[in-house]
Design an enzyme around this catalytic site. Structure first.
Site, PDB file in Angstrom:
ATOM      1  N   SER A   1      39.697  35.300  41.961  1.00 53.68           N
ATOM      2  CA  SER A   1      40.040  36.658  42.374  1.00 53.68           C
ATOM      3  C   SER A   1      39.089  37.132  43.489  1.00 53.68           C
ATOM      4  O   SER A   1      39.013  36.486  44.536  1.00 53.68           O
ATOM      5  CB  SER A   1      40.056  37.581  41.159  1.00 53.68           C
ATOM      6  OG  SER A   1      40.742  38.778  41.436  1.00 53.68           O
TER       7      SER A   1
ATOM      8  N   ASP B   1      51.575  36.340  37.913  1.00 55.38           N
ATOM      9  CA  ASP B   1      50.481  37.254  38.230  1.00 55.38           C
ATOM     10  C   ASP B   1      51.028  38.594  38.714  1.00 55.38           C
ATOM     11  O   ASP B   1      51.592  38.698  39.805  1.00 55.38           O
ATOM     12  CB  ASP B   1      49.594  36.635  39.314  1.00 55.38           C
ATOM     13  CG  ASP B   1      48.245  37.313  39.444  1.00 55.38           C
ATOM     14  OD1 ASP B   1      48.125  38.488  39.049  1.00 55.38           O
ATOM     15  OD2 ASP B   1      47.312  36.670  39.948  1.00 55.38           O
TER      16      ASP B   1
ATOM     17  N   HIS C   1      47.310  36.734  35.837  1.00 53.90           N
ATOM     18  CA  HIS C   1      46.130  36.682  36.693  1.00 53.90           C
ATOM     19  C   HIS C   1      44.920  36.085  35.978  1.00 53.90           C
ATOM     20  O   HIS C   1      44.135  35.355  36.584  1.00 53.90           O
ATOM     21  CB  HIS C   1      45.787  38.097  37.180  1.00 53.90           C
ATOM     22  CG  HIS C   1      44.683  38.154  38.176  1.00 53.90           C
ATOM     23  ND1 HIS C   1      44.830  37.725  39.471  1.00 53.90           N
ATOM     24  CD2 HIS C   1      43.390  38.602  38.070  1.00 53.90           C
ATOM     25  CE1 HIS C   1      43.699  37.906  40.129  1.00 53.90           C
ATOM     26  NE2 HIS C   1      42.807  38.420  39.294  1.00 53.90           N
TER      27      HIS C   1
END
Length: 265
Positions: A94, A215, A242
């Site tokens: 991320s 996601d 995610h």
């Protein structure tokens, strides 16, 4: 736990195992334990696993002011230096993927391979900006609702649906406990400002980009954009939300270790 000083910050990091160095970089609000702790044992069997906390997370201390990718990347590199890793495989999740990409572009001689999980090339996206604004509002007014939203958008519906009420509460409590609210606020503001698109063509390390098919937090199109912009990058996908390190830990480890252990010509 160890610390190293860089640019007026005290960076906390952990080192486990023996073998080729592998540096793991957490996502927004994540720490070296909350994002990676459950994966250390299998990785440390064959690698020296280095896990830094960058500014805003864990035990790392930092002065007030805006964060930058340059600062966070410098902190990650300082931890690798302090751990004695001249070169290393690098994996980021991320926001950590953005930090890792920045480091790989600026220090190509240090990075043997690069793995980017659920990353994004820029925060200048209407949907991501709306999400960040909602996160910041919930952090100010109800951190527990922020935690619940993270679970709703971070996990796939099927994964979340297998939890009972007690498990959902346990996960939400873990999100609340693990976060430094002032720190994650500054990280979210960095999410909205960052733009690594000019850096991506400069990445020369063999690169694996992993998107997450379900996601809802950072849709897989952002990962695909990263792969398209990095010369020779391989793209793979996990059937996950995610929070793939938790939802699909074995599948993620398989992709990561197969890639970093592959012979390089």
């Amino acid at each position: 736990m160890h610390t190293v000083e860089i640019l007026g910050t005290q960076v906390a990091y952990a080192v486990n195992g023996q073998g080729p160095a592998l540096v793991l970089v957490a996502g927004t609000g994540g720490t070296l334990d909350s994002n990676w702790g459950h994966l250390v044992e299998p990785l440390a069997a064959r690698h020296t696993v280095i896990r830094p906390d960058y500014s805003g997370s864990g035990e790392t201390t930092d002065p007030p002011g805006e964060f930058s990718l340059a600062l966070l990347a410098a902190q990650v590199l300082a931890a690798a230096d302090a751990a004695g890793a001249d070169t290393f495989d690098l994996a980021g999740f991320s926001l950590g993927a953005c930090v890792a990409a920045h480091l790989a572009a600026e220090h190509p001689g240090r990075v043997r391979s690069l793995t980017l999980l659920a990353g994004f090339p820029t925060g200048d996206d209407p949907r991501l900006r709306m999400q960040s604004a909602l996160w910041l509002n919930l952090i100010r007014h109800d951190p527990h609702d922020f935690a619940r939203l993270v679970l709703l958008t971070g996990f796939s519906p099927a994964f979340l649906g297998r939890m009972d009420a007690a498990q959902l509460q346990q996960w939400a409590d873990a999100v609340v406990v693990s976060n430094r609210w002032e720190g994650i606020t500054r990280q979210i503001l960095l999410d909205t400002r960052l733009d690594i698109r000019p850096l991506l063509p400069r990445i020369t390390a063999p690169t694996l980009v992993i998107g997450c098919a379900q996601d809802a937090m950072v849709p897989k199109e952002h990962a695909r954009a990263l792969a398209d912009a990095i010369a020779g990058a391989r793209y793979a996908e996990l059937d996950s939300g995610h929070l793939a390190p938790f939802e699909q830990p074995e599948a993620f480890l398989d992709l990561l270790t197969t890639f970093i252990d592959a012979p390089r010509g």
